[in-house]
Design a protein around this motif. Structure first.
Motif, PDB file in Angstrom:
ATOM      1  N   PRO A  27      49.423  60.735  30.554  1.00 52.68           N
ATOM      2  CA  PRO A  27      48.838  60.960  31.874  1.00 52.68           C
ATOM      3  C   PRO A  27      49.524  62.139  32.566  1.00 52.68           C
ATOM      4  O   PRO A  27      50.756  62.224  32.580  1.00 52.68           O
ATOM      5  CB  PRO A  27      49.102  59.645  32.624  1.00 52.68           C
ATOM      6  N   ALA A  28      48.733  63.034  33.117  1.00 59.65           N
ATOM      7  CA  ALA A  28      49.273  64.164  33.872  1.00 59.65           C
ATOM      8  C   ALA A  28      49.218  63.796  35.347  1.00 59.65           C
ATOM      9  O   ALA A  28      48.158  63.809  35.963  1.00 59.65           O
ATOM     10  CB  ALA A  28      48.456  65.423  33.598  1.00 59.65           C
ATOM     11  N   GLU A  29      50.386  63.437  35.915  1.00 59.57           N
ATOM     12  CA  GLU A  29      50.449  62.940  37.282  1.00 59.57           C
ATOM     13  C   GLU A  29      51.414  63.763  38.122  1.00 59.57           C
ATOM     14  O   GLU A  29      52.197  64.558  37.608  1.00 59.57           O
ATOM     15  CB  GLU A  29      50.893  61.469  37.275  1.00 59.57           C
ATOM     16  N   ASP A  30      51.349  63.538  39.423  1.00 59.36           N
ATOM     17  CA  ASP A  30      52.304  64.123  40.343  1.00 59.36           C
ATOM     18  C   ASP A  30      53.717  63.850  39.850  1.00 59.36           C
ATOM     19  O   ASP A  30      54.040  62.734  39.429  1.00 59.36           O
ATOM     20  CB  ASP A  30      52.085  63.514  41.733  1.00 59.36           C
ATOM     21  N   ARG A  31      54.578  64.859  39.898  1.00 57.13           N
ATOM     22  CA  ARG A  31      55.937  64.706  39.356  1.00 57.13           C
ATOM     23  C   ARG A  31      56.702  63.579  40.058  1.00 57.13           C
ATOM     24  O   ARG A  31      57.465  62.840  39.424  1.00 57.13           O
ATOM     25  CB  ARG A  31      56.694  66.027  39.505  1.00 57.13           C
ATOM     26  N   GLY A  32      56.478  63.416  41.352  1.00 60.48           N
ATOM     27  CA  GLY A  32      57.148  62.343  42.056  1.00 60.48           C
ATOM     28  C   GLY A  32      56.766  60.977  41.527  1.00 60.48           C
ATOM     29  O   GLY A  32      57.610  60.077  41.427  1.00 60.48           O
ATOM     30  N   MET A  33      55.495  60.815  41.170  1.00 58.42           N
ATOM     31  CA  MET A  33      55.041  59.544  40.599  1.00 58.42           C
ATOM     32  C   MET A  33      55.676  59.317  39.231  1.00 58.42           C
ATOM     33  O   MET A  33      56.130  58.216  38.907  1.00 58.42           O
ATOM     34  CB  MET A  33      53.519  59.532  40.487  1.00 58.42           C
ATOM     35  N   VAL A  34      55.716  60.359  38.403  1.00 57.59           N
ATOM     36  CA  VAL A  34      56.306  60.240  37.075  1.00 57.59           C
ATOM     37  C   VAL A  34      57.773  59.849  37.183  1.00 57.59           C
ATOM     38  O   VAL A  34      58.247  58.929  36.501  1.00 57.59           O
ATOM     39  CB  VAL A  34      56.146  61.553  36.285  1.00 57.59           C
ATOM     40  N   GLU A  35      58.511  60.518  38.064  1.00 56.54           N
ATOM     41  CA  GLU A  35      59.939  60.229  38.188  1.00 56.54           C
ATOM     42  C   GLU A  35      60.189  58.848  38.776  1.00 56.54           C
ATOM     43  O   GLU A  35      61.218  58.223  38.494  1.00 56.54           O
ATOM     44  CB  GLU A  35      60.607  61.312  39.031  1.00 56.54           C
ATOM     45  N   ALA A  36      59.252  58.340  39.579  1.00 53.27           N
ATOM     46  CA  ALA A  36      59.412  57.017  40.183  1.00 53.27           C
ATOM     47  C   ALA A  36      59.164  55.883  39.194  1.00 53.27           C
ATOM     48  O   ALA A  36      59.690  54.785  39.365  1.00 53.27           O
ATOM     49  CB  ALA A  36      58.474  56.863  41.376  1.00 53.27           C
ATOM     50  N   THR A  37      58.375  56.142  38.148  1.00 54.50           N
ATOM     51  CA  THR A  37      57.903  55.049  37.306  1.00 54.50           C
ATOM     52  C   THR A  37      58.244  55.172  35.828  1.00 54.50           C
ATOM     53  O   THR A  37      58.289  54.154  35.127  1.00 54.50           O
ATOM     54  CB  THR A  37      56.365  54.919  37.426  1.00 54.50           C
ATOM     55  N   LEU A 151      49.434  59.803  48.322  1.00 56.71           N
ATOM     56  CA  LEU A 151      50.713  60.270  47.789  1.00 56.71           C
ATOM     57  C   LEU A 151      51.633  60.752  48.903  1.00 56.71           C
ATOM     58  O   LEU A 151      52.454  61.644  48.697  1.00 56.71           O
ATOM     59  CB  LEU A 151      50.469  61.389  46.771  1.00 56.71           C
ATOM     60  N   ASP A 152      51.496  60.141  50.100  1.00 57.55           N
ATOM     61  CA  ASP A 152      52.304  60.563  51.223  1.00 57.55           C
ATOM     62  C   ASP A 152      53.554  59.719  51.397  1.00 57.55           C
ATOM     63  O   ASP A 152      54.290  59.891  52.353  1.00 57.55           O
ATOM     64  CB  ASP A 152      51.471  60.503  52.504  1.00 57.55           C
ATOM     65  N   GLY A 153      53.822  58.827  50.463  1.00 63.81           N
ATOM     66  CA  GLY A 153      54.996  57.976  50.560  1.00 63.81           C
ATOM     67  C   GLY A 153      54.783  56.832  51.532  1.00 63.81           C
ATOM     68  O   GLY A 153      53.860  56.822  52.326  1.00 63.81           O
ATOM     69  N   GLY A 154      55.637  55.854  51.475  1.00 66.36           N
ATOM     70  CA  GLY A 154      55.528  54.706  52.363  1.00 66.36           C
ATOM     71  C   GLY A 154      56.767  53.846  52.248  1.00 66.36           C
ATOM     72  O   GLY A 154      57.460  53.872  51.241  1.00 66.36           O
ATOM     73  N   PRO A 155      57.083  53.096  53.304  1.00 69.46           N
ATOM     74  CA  PRO A 155      58.325  52.325  53.310  1.00 69.46           C
ATOM     75  C   PRO A 155      58.269  51.122  52.397  1.00 69.46           C
ATOM     76  O   PRO A 155      57.223  50.534  52.168  1.00 69.46           O
ATOM     77  CB  PRO A 155      58.451  51.890  54.773  1.00 69.46           C
ATOM     78  N   SER A 156      59.397  50.744  51.844  1.00 63.99           N
ATOM     79  CA  SER A 156      59.539  49.506  51.095  1.00 63.99           C
ATOM     80  C   SER A 156      60.973  49.045  51.251  1.00 63.99           C
ATOM     81  O   SER A 156      61.829  49.775  51.745  1.00 63.99           O
ATOM     82  CB  SER A 156      59.218  49.708  49.609  1.00 63.99           C
ATOM     83  N   SER A 157      61.259  47.833  50.810  1.00 62.33           N
ATOM     84  CA  SER A 157      62.615  47.321  50.919  1.00 62.33           C
ATOM     85  C   SER A 157      63.570  48.073  50.010  1.00 62.33           C
ATOM     86  O   SER A 157      64.784  47.969  50.145  1.00 62.33           O
ATOM     87  CB  SER A 157      62.622  45.828  50.558  1.00 62.33           C
ATOM     88  N   LEU A 158      63.038  48.852  49.055  1.00 62.10           N
ATOM     89  CA  LEU A 158      63.877  49.573  48.096  1.00 62.10           C
ATOM     90  C   LEU A 158      63.989  51.049  48.438  1.00 62.10           C
ATOM     91  O   LEU A 158      64.640  51.795  47.733  1.00 62.10           O
ATOM     92  CB  LEU A 158      63.277  49.414  46.691  1.00 62.10           C
ATOM     93  N   GLY A 159      63.361  51.496  49.503  1.00 65.87           N
ATOM     94  CA  GLY A 159      63.362  52.904  49.841  1.00 65.87           C
ATOM     95  C   GLY A 159      61.953  53.359  50.143  1.00 65.87           C
ATOM     96  O   GLY A 159      61.356  52.923  51.115  1.00 65.87           O
ATOM     97  N   ARG A 160      61.373  54.184  49.280  1.00 62.41           N
ATOM     98  CA  ARG A 160      60.008  54.672  49.491  1.00 62.41           C
ATOM     99  C   ARG A 160      59.229  54.572  48.186  1.00 62.41           C
ATOM    100  O   ARG A 160      59.719  54.926  47.128  1.00 62.41           O
ATOM    101  CB  ARG A 160      60.018  56.123  49.984  1.00 62.41           C
ATOM    102  N   TRP A 161      58.010  54.073  48.300  1.00 60.41           N
ATOM    103  CA  TRP A 161      57.107  54.080  47.149  1.00 60.41           C
ATOM    104  C   TRP A 161      56.552  55.488  46.959  1.00 60.41           C
ATOM    105  O   TRP A 161      56.571  56.307  47.883  1.00 60.41           O
ATOM    106  CB  TRP A 161      55.954  53.101  47.366  1.00 60.41           C
ATOM    107  N   ALA A 162      56.031  55.745  45.792  1.00 58.67           N
ATOM    108  CA  ALA A 162      55.411  57.041  45.525  1.00 58.67           C
ATOM    109  C   ALA A 162      54.058  57.171  46.206  1.00 58.67           C
ATOM    110  O   ALA A 162      53.514  58.267  46.302  1.00 58.67           O
ATOM    111  CB  ALA A 162      55.258  57.253  44.023  1.00 58.67           C
TER     112      ALA A 162
END
Length: 341
Positions: A27-37, A151-162
């Motif tokens: 899958p060719a995805e946003d780099r932030g998503m790839v690094e998050a998952t 893909l604007d990010g969002g809060p979570s208990s672990l920091g920010r989701w992608a």
């Protein structure tokens, strides 16, 4: 004519989709998503037009065919996706039907997936979905604006989701069915709060959707975190779940068993998952469970709880991003209870 009717993860499986590995592309995805998952050592593989190694795809295709034949031999009707030219569509593959579709009762719900590369994946299942609708299933399309990217990010208990909540997004593999009125799931890098609200609306007031407290900074799909084996018994990932936190929810009163820590492995590489993909099991009926052939500790644990493991080589499918649960989609399960004793 295909029939739809499934509302848990353990009743006898009568009809299922088994994926195909044909044409699998990273899958060719946003780099932030790839690094998050994705596993760090494989980040650079996720680029446009990059296929999985052909020998892995070929071996995965044979493993999936063997799975389909085994299920058919156990009396299960098996459907396969259509071949789609993923390299031309910027897509991934049709090896993991559980990710894109959720079956609950007689409903087949399309997931509004966060990954751009997976938004045309339903092309492989469209003829089957048409057939299911003609047989009486309720086919519920996602009906969200896929032109808006969350893909604007969002809060979570672990920091920010992608992803944030710009539009509803959820993957079907972030949810598990515990009965006709209960679904459990998680927030993740591909499932946001507005996506959970969207799923609740699609399932209706008669089905409760509970979010579980999962400790996973790379959360993406719950079926390597929790695995119901039968009513009242489930495996859990001891790195991601504190069973004490589940006592007040729908899993209260269940026997929760920690899954054994998986052995390290690198052949073939796990490009898209952690070694906990070993927990991605498929319960075929009240006794039989499909498990990867080399996961002997897990097989011994299942045996100690009265389950019969069905070992099957599946490591090449795992290299593509999932295992037995992801690679199948229950269409019909028999809700008759198992005999006592």
């Amino acid at each position: 004519m295909a029939v739809v009717g499934a509302c848990d993860e353990w009743s006898p499986l009568r009809e299922s989709v088994v994926g195909i590995a044909y044409g699998a592309m990273f899958p060719a995805e946003d780099r932030g998503m790839v690094e998050a998952t994705m596993p760090r050592e494989h980040w650079d593989e996720f680029r446009p037009g990059h296929p999985f190694p052909p020998w892995i795809v070929e071996a995965a295709e044979q493993e999936l065919q063997t799975l389909a034949e085994l299920l058919e031999g156990m009396g299960c009707v098996v459907h396969r996706p259509h071949r789609v030219p993923w390299s031309e569509l910027g897509g991934y593959c049709a090896a993991m039907p559980r990710d894109a579709l959720l079956v609950m009762g007689d409903r087949v719900v399309e997931a509004p997936m966060a990954w751009r590369s997976r938004r045309r994946e339903l092309l492989a299942y469209r003829p089957l979905l048409q057939q299911l609708r003609r047989s009486g299933a309720r086919w519920l399309r996602s009906e969200v604006d896929l032109r808006v990217d969350p893909l604007d990010g969002g809060p979570s208990s672990l920091g920010r989701w992608a992803i944030g909540d710009a539009r509803p997004a959820w993957d079907a593999a972030d949810f598990l069915r515990l009965g006709p009125d209960t679904v459990v799931g998680q927030l993740s890098h591909v499932t946001n709060r507005s996506g959970v609200a969207h799923l609740r609306a699609r399932l209706g007031a008669g089905v409760s959707v509970y979010l579980l407290p999962v400790r996973d900074p790379h959360a993406m799909h719950i079926d390597a975190t929790l695995c119901p084996l039968r009513e009242g018994l489930a495996l859990y990932n001891p790195e991601r779940i504190d069973p004490a936190l589940l006592a007040d929810g729908p899993l209260g009163g269940w026997e929760l068993v920690p899954a054994p820590f998986p052995d390290a492995r690198d052949d073939p590489p796990l490009y898209m998952t952690s070694p906990w993909v070993s927990m991605n099991l498929l319960v075929v009926d009240h006794q039989h469970v499909l498990v990867e052939a080399r996961d002997e500790k897990l097989q011994a644990l299942l045996d100690s709880y009265g389950m019969t493991p069905l070992p099957l080589p599946f490591r090449n499918v795992q290299a593509l991003g999932g295992s037995f649960h992801c690679a199948t989609l229950d269409l019909r399960r028999d809700r008759r209870r198992a005999p006592l004793g």
